[in-house]
Design an enzyme around this catalytic site. Structure first.
Site, PDB file in Angstrom:
ATOM      1  N   CYS A 113    -102.710  27.836 -50.147  1.00 40.27           N
ATOM      2  CA  CYS A 113    -103.789  27.622 -51.264  1.00 40.27           C
ATOM      3  C   CYS A 113    -103.728  28.580 -52.416  1.00 40.27           C
ATOM      4  O   CYS A 113    -102.922  28.725 -53.082  1.00 40.27           O
ATOM      5  CB  CYS A 113    -105.275  27.215 -50.744  1.00 40.27           C
ATOM      6  SG  CYS A 113    -106.143  26.355 -51.928  1.00 40.27           S
ATOM      7  N   HIS A 210    -104.142  23.497 -47.318  1.00 42.19           N
ATOM      8  CA  HIS A 210    -104.558  24.644 -46.122  1.00 42.19           C
ATOM      9  C   HIS A 210    -103.770  24.072 -44.914  1.00 42.19           C
ATOM     10  O   HIS A 210    -104.055  23.355 -43.867  1.00 42.19           O
ATOM     11  CB  HIS A 210    -106.044  24.365 -46.034  1.00 42.19           C
ATOM     12  CG  HIS A 210    -106.681  25.125 -46.955  1.00 42.19           C
ATOM     13  ND1 HIS A 210    -107.251  26.437 -46.562  1.00 42.19           N
ATOM     14  CD2 HIS A 210    -107.227  24.838 -48.186  1.00 42.19           C
ATOM     15  CE1 HIS A 210    -107.913  26.981 -47.563  1.00 42.19           C
ATOM     16  NE2 HIS A 210    -107.875  25.896 -48.588  1.00 42.19           N
ATOM     17  N   GLU A 212    -102.961  25.718 -42.544  1.00 41.57           N
ATOM     18  CA  GLU A 212    -103.530  26.159 -41.124  1.00 41.57           C
ATOM     19  C   GLU A 212    -104.217  25.160 -40.432  1.00 41.57           C
ATOM     20  O   GLU A 212    -104.310  25.047 -39.381  1.00 41.57           O
ATOM     21  CB  GLU A 212    -104.320  27.415 -41.474  1.00 41.57           C
ATOM     22  CG  GLU A 212    -105.839  26.996 -41.811  1.00 41.57           C
ATOM     23  CD  GLU A 212    -105.940  26.751 -43.438  1.00 41.57           C
ATOM     24  OE1 GLU A 212    -107.187  26.847 -43.681  1.00 41.57           O
ATOM     25  OE2 GLU A 212    -104.880  26.895 -43.928  1.00 41.57           O
TER      26      GLU A 212
END
Length: 234
Positions: A113, A210, A212
């Site tokens: 991001c 994102h 993650e």
């Protein structure tokens, strides 16, 4: 072999901590660290202290640039719009310094991001300061989105051509920085991923979403940590 050390950029803010209020902290959402560890790396939190980042990144095997608040538009020669959040000069400066050390050393870099936006801006790129159609419907909630990924690319090799990712952003890349090539897009053409234009260059890839979060991005973290292992053995 020993797990490669991955420096992960953190944010600085204040929080209410047990019985204490307004405590200054450096922090990062746990999923970043979990994804690195699950992929075989040893994550180390890198606080936004410009005087300290060089010493840490000099010892790291890879750098993960995390998401967060908007970059200062002055970094890409623009005035701050009414939609852009107040700048965080210390974090901007620290992450630019960390990136410079990582690129000089040739260690793998994965960006999420804001991290992707910073890499592009560091190379002369610009940002669109507000993309209302990409803003989260509910602030604080990530939204699933299927993106299109170029198959013959680092991102394509790890994610496939149509992964589901989780987004929470209202800005995006306008002009891509030098030496980078777009390799992922949303349905409306907004750049969702980019990487080093030179395929022989060290691992350098970024995802606007994102990464993650979610299962589809696990192979990307595995590829990143594998590149760190190779770099550590070199």
């Amino acid at each position: 072999m020993t797990r490669p050390v991955v420096a992960v950029t953190a944010d600085a803010t204040t929080v209410d901590w047990n019985i204490w209020g307004e405590v200054a902290v450096s922090l990062l959402p746990q999923p970043y660290l979990d994804k690195v560890a699950q992929a075989g790396g040893a994550p180390v939190l890198l606080p936004p202290l410009v005087e300290a980042v060089e010493a840490v990144v000099e010892r790291a095997d890879a750098l993960l640039m995390s998401g967060g608040a908007d970059l200062d538009p002055a970094l890409y020669g623009a005035e701050r719009s009414r939609f852009t959040f107040p700048p965080h000069p210390a974090r901007d400066a620290a992450e630019l310094a960390a990136l410079a050390v990582a690129e000089r050393r040739g260690i793998p870099v994965l960006a999420v991001c804001r991290g992707l936006q910073l890499i592009s801006v560091s190379r002369g790129g610009t940002l669109d300061q507000h993309l209302p159609e990409h803003s989260p419907a509910v602030p604080g909630r990530y939204e699933p989105r299927t993106i299109r990924v170029k198959p013959d690319s680092v991102l394509g090799g790890a994610l496939g051509t149509s992964p589901t990712v989780y987004c929470h952003h209202h800005q995006g890349i306008d002009r891509l920085g030098a030496g980078l090539v777009a390799t992922a897009w949303s349905d409306d053409g907004v750049i969702e991923g980019a990487e080093a234009e030179d395929p022989s260059a060290p691992f350098l890839a970024g995802l606007q979403a994102h990464g993650e979060l979610g299962e589809d991005t696990v192979p990307l973290f595995e590829a990143f940590v594998e590149a760190a292992k190779v770099r550590a053995r070199a």
